[in-house]
Motif scaffolding. Sequence first.
Motif, PDB file in Angstrom:
ATOM      1  N   ASN A 336       0.803  -1.236   0.000  1.00 37.42           N
ATOM      2  CA  ASN A 336       0.000   0.000   0.000  1.00 37.42           C
ATOM      3  C   ASN A 336       0.834   1.283   0.000  1.00 37.42           C
ATOM      4  O   ASN A 336       0.287   2.362   0.245  1.00 37.42           O
ATOM      5  CB  ASN A 336      -0.943   0.042   1.214  1.00 37.42           C
ATOM      6  CG  ASN A 336      -2.144  -0.870   1.046  1.00 37.42           C
ATOM      7  OD1 ASN A 336      -2.865  -0.767   0.065  1.00 37.42           O
ATOM      8  ND2 ASN A 336      -2.334  -1.768   1.992  1.00 37.42           N
ATOM      9  N   ASP A 337       2.121   1.189  -0.267  1.00 44.24           N
ATOM     10  CA  ASP A 337       2.986   2.374  -0.167  1.00 44.24           C
ATOM     11  C   ASP A 337       3.243   2.971  -1.557  1.00 44.24           C
ATOM     12  O   ASP A 337       4.224   2.652  -2.228  1.00 44.24           O
ATOM     13  CB  ASP A 337       4.306   2.004   0.517  1.00 44.24           C
ATOM     14  CG  ASP A 337       5.075   3.222   0.999  1.00 44.24           C
ATOM     15  OD1 ASP A 337       4.897   4.299   0.386  1.00 44.24           O
ATOM     16  OD2 ASP A 337       5.841   3.097   1.973  1.00 44.24           O
ATOM     17  N   SER A 338       2.357   3.860  -1.969  1.00 40.46           N
ATOM     18  CA  SER A 338       2.480   4.483  -3.288  1.00 40.46           C
ATOM     19  C   SER A 338       3.710   5.368  -3.385  1.00 40.46           C
ATOM     20  O   SER A 338       4.342   5.460  -4.451  1.00 40.46           O
ATOM     21  CB  SER A 338       1.228   5.309  -3.595  1.00 40.46           C
ATOM     22  OG  SER A 338       0.089   4.487  -3.646  1.00 40.46           O
ATOM     23  N   ASP A 339       4.080   6.023  -2.287  1.00 39.18           N
ATOM     24  CA  ASP A 339       5.245   6.915  -2.311  1.00 39.18           C
ATOM     25  C   ASP A 339       6.530   6.128  -2.561  1.00 39.18           C
ATOM     26  O   ASP A 339       7.380   6.530  -3.373  1.00 39.18           O
ATOM     27  CB  ASP A 339       5.354   7.694  -0.990  1.00 39.18           C
ATOM     28  CG  ASP A 339       4.245   8.728  -0.841  1.00 39.18           C
ATOM     29  OD1 ASP A 339       3.715   9.169  -1.882  1.00 39.18           O
ATOM     30  OD2 ASP A 339       3.905   9.077   0.301  1.00 39.18           O
ATOM     31  N   GLU A 340       6.683   5.000  -1.867  1.00 39.45           N
ATOM     32  CA  GLU A 340       7.888   4.194  -2.081  1.00 39.45           C
ATOM     33  C   GLU A 340       7.909   3.629  -3.495  1.00 39.45           C
ATOM     34  O   GLU A 340       8.968   3.568  -4.135  1.00 39.45           O
ATOM     35  CB  GLU A 340       7.970   3.061  -1.061  1.00 39.45           C
ATOM     36  CG  GLU A 340       9.300   2.309  -1.151  1.00 39.45           C
ATOM     37  CD  GLU A 340       9.412   1.130  -0.194  1.00 39.45           C
ATOM     38  OE1 GLU A 340      10.529   0.595  -0.058  1.00 39.45           O
ATOM     39  OE2 GLU A 340       8.391   0.742   0.406  1.00 39.45           O
ATOM     40  N   LEU A 341       6.758   3.246  -3.986  1.00 43.64           N
ATOM     41  CA  LEU A 341       6.684   2.737  -5.359  1.00 43.64           C
ATOM     42  C   LEU A 341       7.106   3.829  -6.354  1.00 43.64           C
ATOM     43  O   LEU A 341       7.869   3.565  -7.289  1.00 43.64           O
ATOM     44  CB  LEU A 341       5.271   2.243  -5.671  1.00 43.64           C
ATOM     45  CG  LEU A 341       5.010   1.779  -7.108  1.00 43.64           C
ATOM     46  CD1 LEU A 341       5.966   0.661  -7.508  1.00 43.64           C
ATOM     47  CD2 LEU A 341       3.558   1.327  -7.282  1.00 43.64           C
ATOM     48  N   SER A 342       6.632   5.059  -6.144  1.00 37.45           N
ATOM     49  CA  SER A 342       7.035   6.178  -7.025  1.00 37.45           C
ATOM     50  C   SER A 342       8.543   6.338  -7.040  1.00 37.45           C
ATOM     51  O   SER A 342       9.161   6.493  -8.105  1.00 37.45           O
ATOM     52  CB  SER A 342       6.403   7.487  -6.541  1.00 37.45           C
ATOM     53  OG  SER A 342       5.015   7.432  -6.596  1.00 37.45           O
ATOM     54  N   THR A 343       9.138   6.282  -5.854  1.00 41.97           N
ATOM     55  CA  THR A 343      10.588   6.458  -5.739  1.00 41.97           C
ATOM     56  C   THR A 343      11.333   5.378  -6.506  1.00 41.97           C
ATOM     57  O   THR A 343      12.292   5.656  -7.250  1.00 41.97           O
ATOM     58  CB  THR A 343      11.003   6.438  -4.257  1.00 41.97           C
ATOM     59  OG1 THR A 343      10.292   7.463  -3.560  1.00 41.97           O
ATOM     60  CG2 THR A 343      12.496   6.651  -4.098  1.00 41.97           C
ATOM     61  N   ILE A 344      10.922   4.122  -6.366  1.00 39.97           N
ATOM     62  CA  ILE A 344      11.590   3.006  -7.054  1.00 39.97           C
ATOM     63  C   ILE A 344      11.427   3.130  -8.569  1.00 39.97           C
ATOM     64  O   ILE A 344      12.389   2.953  -9.332  1.00 39.97           O
ATOM     65  CB  ILE A 344      11.042   1.657  -6.548  1.00 39.97           C
ATOM     66  CG1 ILE A 344      11.457   1.428  -5.089  1.00 39.97           C
ATOM     67  CG2 ILE A 344      11.534   0.508  -7.426  1.00 39.97           C
ATOM     68  CD1 ILE A 344      10.819   0.208  -4.453  1.00 39.97           C
TER      69      ILE A 344
END
Length: 754
Positions: A336-344
């Motif tokens: 559920n971590d959209s921010d971490e996904l964006s970063t990757i």
Amino acid sequence: MKIAFLGTYPPRECGIGIFTKNLFDSIIPNSSTANTSSRAEIKPLEGYVVAMNDHDNTYSYPGEVKLTIRQEHQRDYLEAVKYINLSGADLCILEHEFGIFGGQNGIYILPLLHRLEIPLIVTLHTVVERSSYTEKAVLMQICKMAYRVVVMSHKAIEFLVNLYGVPREKIEFIEHGVPDIHFNQEDSKKEFKLDNKKLLLTFGILSRNKGIETVIRALPKVIEKHPEVIYMILGKTHPNVLYHSGEEYRTYLQLLVKNHKLKDHVVFLNEFIGQRELFKYLSASDIYITPYLNEAQITSGTLSYAVGVGSAVVSTPYWHALELLAEGRGKLFKFNDSDELSTILLSLLDNPKDLNQIRKKAYDYGRTITWPKSGEKYLNLLKEVLKANPEVIFKPETLIDPLLLPPFSLDHIVRLTDDTGIIQHAKYGIPNLKEGYCLDDNSRALLMVLMSYCQTKDKQALKLAPIYLSYIHYMQNKDGTFRNFLSFSRDFLDEVGSEDSFGRTIWALGYLLANAPNDAYYQTGRLVFFDAVPNFEKIKSIRGIANTILGICYYLKTNPSDDAITETLKRLTGVLIEHYERNSTPDWPWFESLFAYDNGILPLALLHSAELLNDEKVTQIGIQSMEFLTEITLKDGYLSIIGNENWYKQGGERAMFAQQPLDALAMILMFQQAYHITREKEYLRKLFSCFMWFLGENDLRMSLFDFETKGCCDGLESYGINRNQGAESSLAYLISYLTVLQAFERIEEKELVN
């Protein structure tokens, strides 16, 4: 040697079906992908498929599919195992996933496996850490019967050994195979008109647990820096989700795309595509994303495919992903971590070198899990099992044989039903409109279709339910009582119906409250039920009381904290006990000085009440009265019902004729409940004997079931069969039929704890 494969199969749109097809092709000779290097010791090798159909859908299967099983039809499983045992097959490979088999947690597969006379290998596609009692019991029983259990992750081995008690030496680790298909990325992008685009891809059957919303929320930051990014969601909605909820999830995702102003960057392809086309999309992708919402995913075929083709995978850390993406074969982000996904995603898109390194590691690993290599491992396992020639030990006792039952059919009930309700009577197999409708039959009809839907997920049954429920609601008076009779022209024919009809209606409503297929039905049923409650203690007829007790018991099973209704149950039960104590003698342990009609309903009500009240005296009287009724009606090994001509008065002679199906139904339900609370198998034998009354094991040795109309004749008369097929008799037959199937299922459930 001949191998029987059992699972879903193309063209049914199912990931496990594709797995079964790939496994079949990698093992059986003369297929394009078959590897022959390990066949020398087991030639000639041939095979066929027994395919699972979802609900009542049918498919145009290829020639290797020799038989199909309808998911919710118990008799199909038994017919299939007879076919397998007589087919010359030496070994059976089962693809197991809870959702593709019928009954609670797929329990319908157990009768088949119990009767299998050849060794079994099972591939487990799901092994859960936190299982329900039945899930765990079903899986343990399957593993117990299997000679080898194949899993596709090390986490699954850990669970099977530590949580399910499966011996480690019984478990085989073979990774999910990957088709050996390759396409050039540049060519694939050109074909899909994705030149100069960065393609992010998620594919697979859509359902809420896929977590695609996490990716959509991550996209705005990514697109701000990389406007060339396209996110493709490739896949149809899961059939079970579609069946129950329609396209709710897809609509939610589309609204999310609109709200984030991403319509030019997100593409939905609502298709279930073939493997070659799928691998083109995988080859065209720059990054493959699996954003599942929790760790409890032991195997993912989509992930295996992505790694196999050499995709750069970004995934949440579910169990299979943790194993498959280890050693730099992919990137992980928190659930559920959209921010971490964006970063990757930004990091990979900004650094093509890192992206290509992940792709290379994935591709190199993918070469080790292609289907020819996985098929080779299965072939070695087959050799081992066939050489060992294991003995099949389990042989279940045949208390109930569903194969003796005609196919279940609602044809006659549909014929009798119009938009008002079910017509009360019939002339032979034709509705007799002159007699109109009655509450008794519409209540029985509601009970029957709810049972049918609960057990078989029959859509036709569900469509009929609101008709009968609407009739019940229409016939209720302001004081909560019910009228019974309605003419075909919809004129009321009475002011207040009989207490029997009142009780039967409460029975059906109570069952509805315990087994409502949706909230609308539940709320309507609850309204009618509680409007009727003030009349419960006004009932004088003991059969009206008994029927009311049944409805109360079903209600209390899902509402045990309702103290007021529990007290009502105690008082009504007390009335039956009082009648029994007043009329019974040592040689006549019964509630009245005669046997009349619907006799089994009286012990049945006490046995249901005893289960909830945990009252030893109630249980004892229920059993005593049941045994006395059994002695009178089953003494010659078949059911001989007390006739309704003159009944059976104490000290007199019993009437033989005007035997009614309603009495057979009461006996069947009585024995089912007796088995439920005592677990004595003899009651199941008696239950089945009573059902066979409908099919000719009766005083006239004639079947009451009409194989042409699918209706049930109205009774046994001195002159023969009453050929009219009214609602009461046909509903009694169908409720009895469903009770037999439920009892058979309980036999299999009991084996789970042995």
